[in-house]
Scaffold this active site. Structure first.
Site, short mmCIF file in Angstrom:
data_model
loop_
_atom_site.label_atom_id
_atom_site.label_comp_id
_atom_site.label_asym_id
_atom_site.label_seq_id
_atom_site.Cartn_x
_atom_site.Cartn_y
_atom_site.Cartn_z
N GLU A 50 79.95 15.50 4.95
CA GLU A 50 79.20 16.50 5.70
C GLU A 50 78.30 17.29 4.75
OE1 GLU A 50 81.73 19.04 8.08
OE2 GLU A 50 80.02 20.09 8.97
N ASN A 196 80.32 16.70 18.01
CA ASN A 196 81.52 16.94 17.21
C ASN A 196 82.20 18.22 17.69
OD1 ASN A 196 83.19 16.90 14.57
ND2 ASN A 196 82.22 18.92 14.53
N GLU A 197 83.49 18.15 17.86
CA GLU A 197 84.27 19.32 18.28
C GLU A 197 83.51 20.14 19.33
OE1 GLU A 197 85.97 21.39 14.84
OE2 GLU A 197 87.19 19.63 14.39
N TYR A 265 94.21 18.57 11.22
CA TYR A 265 94.32 18.92 9.80
C TYR A 265 95.73 19.38 9.48
CZ TYR A 265 89.27 18.64 9.11
OH TYR A 265 87.98 18.19 9.01
N GLU A 322 88.62 13.09 11.81
CA GLU A 322 88.84 14.16 10.83
C GLU A 322 90.33 14.36 10.66
OE1 GLU A 322 86.56 17.83 11.02
OE2 GLU A 322 84.83 16.74 11.84
N GLN A 368 87.31 15.37 3.26
CA GLN A 368 86.05 14.65 3.19
C GLN A 368 85.98 13.95 1.83
OE1 GLN A 368 82.64 17.06 4.25
NE2 GLN A 368 83.64 17.88 6.08
O1 AHR Z 1 85.69 19.18 7.89
C1 AHR Z 1 85.34 20.52 7.99
C2 AHR Z 1 85.12 20.97 9.42
O2 AHR Z 1 86.31 20.89 10.13
C3 AHR Z 1 84.16 20.12 10.24
O3 AHR Z 1 82.85 20.48 10.04
C4 AHR Z 1 84.60 20.41 11.65
O4 AHR Z 1 84.36 19.33 12.50
C5 AHR Z 1 86.07 20.73 11.51
O5 AHR Z 1 86.42 21.87 12.18
#
Ligand code: AHR
Length: 533
Positions: A50, A196-197, A265, A322, A368
């Site tokens: 990103e 995205n999201e 995450y 992600e 990432q």
């Molecule tokens: O990976 C960092 C961020 O986490 C991304 O931009 C977003 O999609 C997520 O919330």
């Protein structure tokens, strides 16, 4: 008095046994080598880049900087390291950045491109020096497929349609413009994200609203130059199964997408305000991080169950685009974090989960690749560090595109204070030459585990022909990491702890380790049965 001394002695010996790992634990693993049917898509081993912090600028891309060796602006050391992982895909330009990105800003003569503010990540200036041509040229250098995430939040269906046309068309005004900008041939980009999201930074939409918007955008995401787009609808985060349900109802009505995403995450504490340090942690944070990682299994199962309801043949891929660890960072707009042995365990556990659910999980991207969150690579000027997570991806390479083999694992528990998790996770596969590959993680930092591994369907009378080899990743401390200017503390070495014994493979898995084994020269039991009939 005697009892007191004795009690102290017992406590002391238990403590020493635990500390020294003297008291091995045992586990049983059964691998059904004759039952594989689903392929582990190599796209599970995907990556994410990103415009955030130093991921693109400084990480992948140094432009004209003569102090770092590069080809067309892309760092040679990063390309060589990632080629060694055989990365299958790279997702770009975000993340949250994607829903604010207008692709026309990033084409044409670099010095004419407009500067913008990166509104999601610290309002830093975005020069747009790295745009569509640079990204797709970089994917060619990396030998991977691009996954472009379109702007749904602040863009229009027309803008996304024209981006696809610009990239893939073999004729017409946009193909001409592309040629004038230096690229005659279409790139044939297949993977496209539809925002995205969209429930958060991508527009704060309700699932019902997004489902309609997604139908509208995908209507115009047409094949150009003969390349049919693989459209990845924005999916849920964590346990938001309602989002998946609404999107899959929409799929049932119109089949407008081929993939549906999921983001999750791993935070040590589970609390976004106080996530915890990447390197400075004790055993409570080690176990809670790994416990939170294991939640991925539940999320994948729950979202898959909903998808099965509307799509029993699993035509739609679950795309975990992600995932990874997220710690407190000195600069919350740059998200740079170090990467320890704990991150390697997180990678190994998640990849085992994806492998085992490969019928539905057919694509994923760790967040990432360089200098941001759970990176493969860290850079500082001309220096580069390969992280423990990098090595897990390298060790697991044989699983890419192999056939997943079902396993049954009985693991001992790893207990710390009030927390308990299974010590082990595993995944197994068979490659096209018939070799069986087994990845194992041991979360228990104090105890080795002796795993008795049986291979159902393999001829156990021919074990003298079996050849077992492997690699192990472990280190002295839970928070060992690799740093600039120092020898790597966390690096794979040859593993000689697996032996063929009594018709099975006995594996002595050290504490806090990841092991990848190859078992070759197996003969199928059924072939022998058939020949004796
Ligand atoms: O990976 C960092 C961020 O986490 C991304 O931009 C977003 O999609 C997520 O919330």
């Amino acid at each position: 008095m005697f009892f007191r001394i004795r009690a102290i002695g017992v406590v002391l010996s238990l403590f020493l046994a635990a500390e020294c790992g003297a008291e091995d634990l045992s586990a049983k693993l059964l691998i059904h080598v004759d039952q594989g049917k689903d392929k582990i898509s190599r796209h599970i081993y995907g990556q994410f880049a990103e415009h955030l912090g130093r991921c693109i600028y400084d990480g992948f891309w140094v432009g004209n900087d003569p102090s770092v060796k590069n080809t067309g602006g892309v760092r040679d050391d990063v390309v060589a390291a990632l080629r060694e992982l055989a990365i299958p895909n790279l997702r770009w330009p975000g993340g949250c950045f994607a829903d604010n990105y207008h692709w026309r800003d990033g084409i044409g003569p670099p010095d004419k491109r407009p500067e913008r503010s990166n509104v999601w990540w610290g309002n830093v200036p975005e020069s747009n020096r790295f745009g569509t041509h640079e990204f797709l040229g970089m994917c060619a250098q990396l030998g991977c497929e691009p996954l472009i995430c379109g702007n749904v939040g602040s863009g229009s269906p027309q803008e996304l349609e024209q981006w696809i046309e610009y990239v893939n068309a073999d004729r017409g005004a946009l193909a001409d413009e592309r040629r004038d900008n230096g690229r005659a041939q279409p790139w044939h980009v297949k993977f496209w994200g539809v925002g995205n999201e969209s429930w958060g930074c991508g527009g704060n939409m309700r699932p019902e609203y997004y489902a309609d918007v997604m139908d509208q955008f995908t209507t115009f995401m047409k094949p150009f130059g003969g390349t049919e787009p693989f459209r990845i609808a924005c999916g849920a985060s964590d346990a938001n199964t309602n989002w998946t349900d609404v999107l899959m109802q929409s799929y049932k009505r119109k089949q407008m997408f081929q993939g549906l995403s999921l983001h999750y995450y791993t935070l040590p504490t589970g609390d976004w305000k106080h996530k915890g340090s990447a390197t400075d942690f004790e055993e409570d944070s080690w176990i809670s991080t790994l416990k939170n990682t294991l939640r991925m299994e539940d999320f994948v199962k729950r979202h898959s169950e909903i998808m099965d309801k509307y799509d029993p043949q699993a035509k739609v891929a679950l795309v975990v685009d992600e995932w990874g660890t997220w710690y407190d960072s000195a600069d919350s707009a740059a998200l740079f974090q170090q990467n320890t042995l704990r991150d390697a365990l997180v990678a190994g556990i998640n990849l085992n989960i994806f492998n085992n659910h490969c019928r539905r999980v057919r694509m994923a991207s760790i967040a990432q690749t360089v200098n941001v969150l759970q990176s493969m690579i860290l850079t500082k000027g001309a220096e580069m560090v390969l992280t423990p997570s990098y090595y897990v991806f390298r060790m697991y390479k044989p699983h890419q595109d192999a056939t997943m083999l079902p396993t049954e694992l009985t693991s001992p528990d790893y207990v710390y204070e009030k927390m308990t998790i299974p010590a082990l996770t595993t995944a197994a596969s068979r490659d096209d030459k018939g070799a069986v590959h087994v990845s194992l993680t041991n979360a228990d930092p104090h105890h080795a585990v002796v795993v008795e591994c049986s291979l159902a369907g393999a001829d156990a009378s021919k074990t003298d022909e079996w050849k077992v080899s492997g690699e192990i990743l472990t280190a002295g401390r839970m928070n060992s990491f690799n740093d600039f200017g120092k020898n790597a503390e966390v690096k794979p070495t040859n593993f000689d702890g697996a032996k063929v014994k009594d018709g099975a493979v006995s594996i002595e898995l050290p504490g806090k380790s990841i092991v990848m084994l190859a078992i070759e020269n197996l003969t199928a039991a059924s072939a022998k049965d058939a020949s004796t009939k």
